[in-house]
Design a protein around this motif. Structure first.
Motif, PDB file in Angstrom:
ATOM      1  N   GLY A 211     -47.917   1.644 -39.823  1.00 58.75           N
ATOM      2  CA  GLY A 211     -48.390   2.869 -40.439  1.00 58.75           C
ATOM      3  C   GLY A 211     -49.065   2.532 -41.750  1.00 58.75           C
ATOM      4  N   THR A 212     -49.403   3.562 -42.492  1.00 63.26           N
ATOM      5  CA  THR A 212     -50.053   3.398 -43.782  1.00 63.26           C
ATOM      6  C   THR A 212     -49.050   3.678 -44.892  1.00 63.26           C
ATOM      7  OG1 THR A 212     -52.160   4.092 -42.826  1.00 63.26           O
ATOM      8  CG2 THR A 212     -51.981   4.179 -45.219  1.00 63.26           C
ATOM      9  N   ASP A 213     -48.881   2.710 -45.791  1.00 63.65           N
ATOM     10  CA  ASP A 213     -47.931   2.858 -46.895  1.00 63.65           C
ATOM     11  C   ASP A 213     -48.313   4.015 -47.815  1.00 63.65           C
ATOM     12  OD1 ASP A 213     -46.585   0.638 -45.949  1.00 63.65           O
ATOM     13  OD2 ASP A 213     -47.304  -0.717 -47.517  1.00 63.65           O
ATOM     14  N   THR A 214     -47.272   4.749 -48.248  1.00 66.81           N
ATOM     15  CA  THR A 214     -47.431   5.812 -49.235  1.00 66.81           C
ATOM     16  C   THR A 214     -46.293   5.680 -50.239  1.00 66.81           C
ATOM     17  OG1 THR A 214     -46.040   7.452 -48.088  1.00 66.81           O
ATOM     18  CG2 THR A 214     -48.383   7.370 -47.468  1.00 66.81           C
ATOM     19  N   GLU A 215     -46.198   6.630 -51.162  1.00 69.53           N
ATOM     20  CA  GLU A 215     -45.108   6.654 -52.134  1.00 69.53           C
ATOM     21  C   GLU A 215     -43.755   6.864 -51.471  1.00 69.53           C
ATOM     22  OE1 GLU A 215     -44.961   9.716 -55.313  1.00 69.53           O
ATOM     23  OE2 GLU A 215     -46.574   8.545 -56.208  1.00 69.53           O
ATOM     24  N   THR A 216     -43.748   7.549 -50.328  1.00 75.66           N
ATOM     25  CA  THR A 216     -42.485   7.918 -49.674  1.00 75.66           C
ATOM     26  C   THR A 216     -42.234   7.186 -48.361  1.00 75.66           C
ATOM     27  OG1 THR A 216     -43.576   9.779 -48.587  1.00 75.66           O
ATOM     28  CG2 THR A 216     -42.477  10.231 -50.693  1.00 75.66           C
ATOM     29  N   ASP A 217     -43.225   6.452 -47.868  1.00 73.31           N
ATOM     30  CA  ASP A 217     -43.096   5.748 -46.594  1.00 73.31           C
ATOM     31  C   ASP A 217     -43.761   4.378 -46.677  1.00 73.31           C
ATOM     32  OD1 ASP A 217     -42.003   7.821 -44.486  1.00 73.31           O
ATOM     33  OD2 ASP A 217     -43.455   8.893 -45.725  1.00 73.31           O
ATOM     34  N   LEU A 218     -42.987   3.350 -46.357  1.00 69.95           N
ATOM     35  CA  LEU A 218     -43.513   1.992 -46.283  1.00 69.95           C
ATOM     36  C   LEU A 218     -43.327   1.495 -44.855  1.00 69.95           C
ATOM     37  CD1 LEU A 218     -41.986   0.541 -49.592  1.00 69.95           C
ATOM     38  CD2 LEU A 218     -44.360   1.261 -49.191  1.00 69.95           C
ATOM     39  N   TYR A 219     -44.209   0.605 -44.406  1.00 68.14           N
ATOM     40  CA  TYR A 219     -44.193   0.159 -43.012  1.00 68.14           C
ATOM     41  C   TYR A 219     -44.118  -1.363 -42.930  1.00 68.14           C
ATOM     42  CZ  TYR A 219     -45.271   4.963 -42.003  1.00 68.14           C
ATOM     43  OH  TYR A 219     -45.193   6.334 -41.910  1.00 68.14           O
ATOM     44  N   TRP A 220     -43.150  -1.823 -42.140  1.00 75.43           N
ATOM     45  CA  TRP A 220     -42.903  -3.245 -41.926  1.00 75.43           C
ATOM     46  C   TRP A 220     -44.019  -3.840 -41.071  1.00 75.43           C
ATOM     47  CZ3 TRP A 220     -37.073  -4.457 -41.698  1.00 75.43           C
ATOM     48  CH2 TRP A 220     -36.826  -5.823 -41.766  1.00 75.43           C
TER      49      TRP A 220
END
Length: 143
Positions: free
Chosen positions: A94-103
Motif C-alpha cells: 500500500g501507500t504509506d501515510t501518517e496512520t498506515d505503513l506498509y511492509w
C-alpha cells in the motif's frame, strides 16, 4: 564564588534530572493490537497497531518491528508518531501515510498458532512486545 558554582551545578543537575524523567514519561510507545488472522487473506488483512501513549511526538525512523522468525519491518526515516496517535503497520502492500505503513510483503508474517511481535527503537533497545497463542480468535489486544 564557590557557593555560586555549587548553586549552578546543583541547578544544572536538577534541570537535567527533570528532563530525563520528563523524557521517559513522555516516551511510551506500545504495541496495542495485533490482527494476526483476519478474515480472508492474511497478507492483506494482517496488521500491528502501534500507539504513542506518551505526551511527546516520537521520531520512529529506524525503529524495527519483528516476529519470532526474525522477519523485520524498519520504520522509514523521518516517520514521526505524534503524541496520542496510532499507526497500523500492514503486512501487505500500500501507500504509506501518517496512520498506515506498509511492509510490502507478499506472504503473511504473523503465525496464527502463536507468535510474538517485538518493537525495537533505533538503538536496538526492546521497547515493547506482544505475544499470542492463537486461541484469541484472530486478534489480540496488548495493552
Amino acid at each position: 564564588m564557590l557557593a555560586v558554582a555549587i548553586g549552578v551545578v546543583a541547578f544544572t543537575i536538577y534541570v537535567v534530572m527533570g528532563l530525563l524523567s520528563t523524557n521517559s514519561e513522555n516516551l511510551k510507545v506500545v504495541i496495542s493490537y495485533v490482527e494476526y488472522n483476519p478474515p480472508g487473506s492474511d497478507v492483506s488483512g494482517e496488521y500491528v497497531l502501534i500507539t504513542n501513549e506518551g505526551s511527546a511526538d516520537v521520531d520512529m525512523g529506524g525503529w524495527k518491528l519483528m516476529d519470532e522468525s526474525n522477519h523485520v519491518y524498519t520504520f522509514p526515516a523521518g516517520f514521526v508518531l505524534k503524541a496520542g496517535a496510532s499507526v497500523k503497520v500492514h503486512t501487505g502492500e500500500g501507500t504509506d501515510t501518517e496512520t498506515d505503513l506498509y511492509w510490502g510483503r507478499k506472504q503473511a508474517v504473523w503465525n496464527n498458532d502463536g507468535d510474538t511481535a517485538y518493537l525495537y527503537d533505533s538503538e536496538g533497545n526492546l521497547v515493547d512486545s506482544c505475544s499470542w497463542t492463537g486461541k484469541e480468535g484472530g486478534a489480540v489486544s496488548c495493552h
